[in-house]
Design a protein around this motif. Structure first.
Motif, short mmCIF file in Angstrom:
data_model
loop_
_atom_site.label_atom_id
_atom_site.label_comp_id
_atom_site.label_asym_id
_atom_site.label_seq_id
_atom_site.Cartn_x
_atom_site.Cartn_y
_atom_site.Cartn_z
N MET A 1 1.97 13.34 7.41
CA MET A 1 1.58 12.00 7.08
C MET A 1 0.80 11.41 8.26
O MET A 1 1.23 11.47 9.39
CB MET A 1 2.83 11.18 6.76
CG MET A 1 2.54 9.77 6.36
SD MET A 1 4.05 8.95 5.90
CE MET A 1 3.64 8.51 4.25
N THR A 2 -0.35 10.81 7.98
CA THR A 2 -1.18 10.25 9.04
C THR A 2 -0.67 8.86 9.43
O THR A 2 0.12 8.24 8.71
CB THR A 2 -2.64 10.13 8.58
OG1 THR A 2 -2.70 9.20 7.50
CG2 THR A 2 -3.20 11.48 8.17
N ALA A 6 1.12 5.57 7.13
CA ALA A 6 2.41 4.97 7.45
C ALA A 6 2.30 3.47 7.67
O ALA A 6 3.27 2.75 7.49
CB ALA A 6 2.99 5.63 8.69
N ARG A 7 1.15 3.01 8.05
CA ARG A 7 0.97 1.59 8.35
C ARG A 7 0.70 0.81 7.07
O ARG A 7 -0.22 1.14 6.31
CB ARG A 7 -0.21 1.43 9.32
CG ARG A 7 -0.40 0.03 9.80
CD ARG A 7 -1.49 -0.06 10.81
NE ARG A 7 -2.71 0.54 10.25
CZ ARG A 7 -3.88 0.56 10.86
NH1 ARG A 7 -4.00 0.04 12.04
NH2 ARG A 7 -4.93 1.10 10.29
#
Length: 130
Positions: A1-2, A6-7
């Motif tokens: 997951m980059t 996640a943000r």
């Protein structure tokens, strides 16, 4: 997951959303206004007509950029300055006065009413938390 996945996305307010939409649509009209200035050869003597296309393109790009920064106060001000630039274009092509009135009115509504909606939503969110 980059890290981007996640943000969570930043929440945009009504003023930011509406103002950026108005500026995006107006950027198309600004570019077309530059083409009209070129086609009608409306620039003063001694100025090459193709400068109308250049000016329309620059204003259109600045409108798109300003739409990206309307979350800041200076971005809103830049949008107003660009509205003034379109209105000044009416000295070359009087039909641009109609464009300035229509889009200036929509930009005013977007910034003023959008800010009022944002304040109302913040007030409602604060009262729900209490």
């Amino acid at each position: 997951m980059t890290a981007e996945a996640a943000r969570p996305r930043r929440r945009r307010g009504a003023a930011e959303s509406l103002a950026s939409i108005v500026l995006a649509f107006e950027s198309v009209v600004a570019f077309l206004g530059g083409l009209v200035i070129y086609g009608l050869r409306a620039l003063p003597d001694g100025v090459e007509p193709w400068w109308g296309i250049v000016a329309g393109t620059i204003v259109a790009v600045l409108m798109i950029a300003a739409g990206r920064f309307v979350r800041y106060r200076w971005g809103i001000v830049l949008g107003w300055v660009l509205q003034l630039v379109v209105a000044l274009g009416a000295f070359l092509v009087p039909a641009l006065a109609v464009v300035a009135l229509v889009f200036g009115g929509m930009y005013a509504y977007a910034t003023i009413k959008g800010a009022a909606l944002d304040r109302r939503n913040a007030r409602l969110a604060a009262s729900e938390d209490s």
